[in-house]
Design an enzyme around this catalytic site. Structure first.
Site, mmCIF file in Angstrom:
data_model
loop_
_atom_site.group_PDB
_atom_site.id
_atom_site.type_symbol
_atom_site.label_atom_id
_atom_site.label_comp_id
_atom_site.label_asym_id
_atom_site.label_seq_id
_atom_site.Cartn_x
_atom_site.Cartn_y
_atom_site.Cartn_z
ATOM 1 N N LYS A 32 -10.439 -0.304 10.548
ATOM 2 C CA LYS A 32 -10.627 -1.500 9.711
ATOM 3 C C LYS A 32 -11.002 -2.713 10.565
ATOM 4 O O LYS A 32 -11.272 -3.781 10.039
ATOM 5 C CB LYS A 32 -9.328 -1.810 8.946
ATOM 6 N N HIS A 44 0.881 -1.173 0.000
ATOM 7 C CA HIS A 44 0.000 0.000 0.000
ATOM 8 C C HIS A 44 0.922 1.227 0.000
ATOM 9 O O HIS A 44 2.045 1.164 0.498
ATOM 10 C CB HIS A 44 -0.827 -0.049 1.288
ATOM 11 N N ASP A 85 3.301 -3.920 8.213
ATOM 12 C CA ASP A 85 2.062 -3.182 8.010
ATOM 13 C C ASP A 85 0.923 -4.192 8.180
ATOM 14 O O ASP A 85 0.652 -4.996 7.295
ATOM 15 C CB ASP A 85 2.074 -2.568 6.599
HETATM 16 N N1 C6P Z 1 -6.192 0.648 2.893
HETATM 17 C C1 C6P Z 1 -8.015 0.207 1.342
HETATM 18 O O1 C6P Z 1 -9.087 0.480 0.809
HETATM 19 P P1 C6P Z 1 -4.985 4.006 7.173
HETATM 20 O O2 C6P Z 1 -5.498 4.846 6.040
HETATM 21 O O3 C6P Z 1 -3.815 4.657 7.866
HETATM 22 O O4 C6P Z 1 -6.015 3.547 8.116
HETATM 23 O O5 C6P Z 1 -4.439 2.647 6.513
HETATM 24 C C2 C6P Z 1 -3.490 2.698 5.499
HETATM 25 C C3 C6P Z 1 -3.219 1.330 4.971
HETATM 26 C C4 C6P Z 1 -1.978 0.768 5.181
HETATM 27 N N2 C6P Z 1 -1.701 -0.469 4.771
HETATM 28 C C5 C6P Z 1 -2.609 -1.228 4.144
HETATM 29 C C6 C6P Z 1 -2.239 -2.617 3.741
HETATM 30 C C7 C6P Z 1 -3.876 -0.719 3.897
HETATM 31 O O6 C6P Z 1 -4.771 -1.481 3.273
HETATM 32 C C8 C6P Z 1 -4.196 0.598 4.303
HETATM 33 C C9 C6P Z 1 -5.531 1.199 3.992
HETATM 34 C C10 C6P Z 1 -7.544 1.037 2.523
HETATM 35 O O7 C6P Z 1 -7.323 -0.730 0.978
HETATM 36 C C11 C6P Z 1 -7.725 2.500 2.301
HETATM 37 S S1 C6P Z 1 -6.619 3.155 1.101
#
Ligand code: C6P
Length: 423
Positions: A243, A140, A217
């Site tokens: 999440k 990501h 991550d």
């Molecule tokens: N992915 C998706 O639709 P945040 O935005 O900080 O809560 O998470 C960021 C993030 C980091 N690593 C991974 C593997 C992720 O999937 C995500 C967030 C969402 O896939 C929103 S872009």
């Protein structure tokens, strides 16, 4: 009023625990009962954010209605109450990921901030010119850009381990890329765009024989699988509350004590100090050294309740249920001609990314939306993954503990409708 936390009652926990009753679980999430566009909501965008059970919504409302005060700053009743609830939430997170100490749990805004914190503190201290940071091709953007910023600043190099056509890390290539200049390895536990589950413990073992720390991550793993940072052996683990059925704007960085102790602070301000003069500031002990300013107290409490909710159902039960649902969804969707799954790793979590002949993913998303089905379309903040597969975007259905086979059937019917529209 007492200083006990507002967790699910023993009776409530008992009800959830008895058996995996998905209809019972669904009733805990008020939003799942609503209609959208005149149709019953089928929420399959859980990798973007999950829905929240009533118990979490109630805990947050109760905090602001009855308990709100700033923490670590007052001797009055409410401040002590809020402080004790905030501390308790940290202990819940500690147990959830089996961290040895509560002070290894740093509250942040989310996985993104957690990774930036490590890059800007550990990274800035340990990465120098010509050093390397190793990531994978399935990251990501949150596990790419913070390292790019660091590498640009330090004139260091970002190395990228390739993936195969199934969307799995090619371990032999990964190992070859670990060299004498590798200072940090950063990997996703689960890919958000592909669903691939990475062999974290094995990667940590490879890294540690060369004294390289591993940042994981865990944004897409925390809601779906049991996390044990001690058995994974990783040095840092990042995840987001929103999440995993908790509130937005809240997240966790786990770090090993000895690494956190040796790192400089991330941001300066209140609460991260133990004393300040204009000549010298002495920083606070862990984890407060990394928590400058007034924290999201309601967010931490909400996350704690969300974790207790998951614990009551049981992470093993959730993983088993989702595994079965993913197998069902994979069979159903891949049986539709003209549909190609992107990401077919042997070890996968509940993500179903796909493309269709002659239909742009955004059109798939729009037509499904008319049916009340929420999925995500686009590059999923993982543009390099799309480049690996030579596509601009995918349609992605992502599953959670409350999804059902009926909803998967609705997805399959929706995809067939997309085909009809474009035929
Ligand atoms: N992915 C998706 O639709 P945040 O935005 O900080 O809560 O998470 C960021 C993030 C980091 N690593 C991974 C593997 C992720 O999937 C995500 C967030 C969402 O896939 C929103 S872009």
């Amino acid at each position: 009023m007492t200083t006990t936390t507002n967790l699910p009652s023993a009776a409530e926990l008992h009800t959830v625990k008895r058996a995996y009753d998905v209809q019972r679980i669904r009733r805990d999430f008020p939003i799942l009962a609503r209609d959208v566009r005149g149709k019953k909501l089928v929420y399959l965008d859980n990798a973007a954010t999950s829905q929240k059970p009533q118990i979490v919504l109630d805990a947050i409302a109760r905090y602001y209605e009855q308990e709100n005060a700033n923490i670590h700053r007052g001797v009055h009743f409410l401040s002590e109450l809020a402080t004790s609830k905030h501390d308790h939430a940290r202990q819940i997170v500690q147990k959830f990921i089996n961290a040895p100490h509560a002070h290894e749990i740093v509250f942040v805004r989310g996985a993104t901030e957690a990774i930036n914190l490590v890059a800007q503190t550990y990274g800035r201290k340990h990465v120098s010119s010509c050093d390397e940071v190793l990531v994978t091709a399935m990251e990501h953007h949150s596990n790419i850009v913070p390292w790019q910023i660091l590498c640009d600043e330090k004139n260091a190099k970002l190395r990228v381990a390739p993936i195969n056509e199934l969307g799995e890390l090619i371990m032999a290539e990964f190992e070859k890329l670990i060299g004498p200049r590798t200072k940090i390895i950063a990997i996703p536990h689960v890919s958000n765009a592909l669903g691939t589950v990475n062999p974290v413990a094995k990667i940590v073992e490879l890294a540690h024989t060369r004294n390289i720390p591993v940042v994981v991550d865990g944004a897409q793993a925390a809601p779906h699988t049991k996390i044990d940072v001690q058995s994974l052996g990783c040095d840092f683990y990042a995840f987001s509350s929103h999440k995993m059925f908790g509130p937005m704007g809240m997240g966790v960085l786990y770090g090993k004590t000895e690494l956190l102790e040796a790192m400089p602070p991330y941001q300066g301000g209140g609460d991260m100090i133990s004393s300040v003069t204009f000549e010298k500031t002495i920083y606070n002990k862990l984890p407060f050294k990394f928590e400058a300013g007034t924290p999201d107290v309601a967010g931490a409490i909400g996350l704690g309740v969300a974790i207790e909710y998951l614990n009551a159902i049981g992470m093993d039960n959730i993983a088993a249920y989702e595994h079965e649902l993913l197998a069902y969804a994979t069979e159903k969707v891949s049986a539709i001609s003209g549909v190609r799954l992107i990401g077919t790793a042997r070890d996968k979590a509940g993500v179903l990314s796909f493309v269709m002949d002659n239909v742009h993913p955004h059109d798939i998303g729009t037509i499904l939306d008319q049916e009340g089905i929420a999925i995500r379309t686009g590059h999923h903040c993982a543009q390099p993954v799309m480049q690996c597969f030579g596509i601009p975007a995918t349609a992605r259905a992502s599953l959670a503990l409350y999804n059902t086979k009926d909803e998967v059937d609705a997805l399959a019917a929706g995809i067939k409708k997309v085909q009809e529209v474009f035929s």
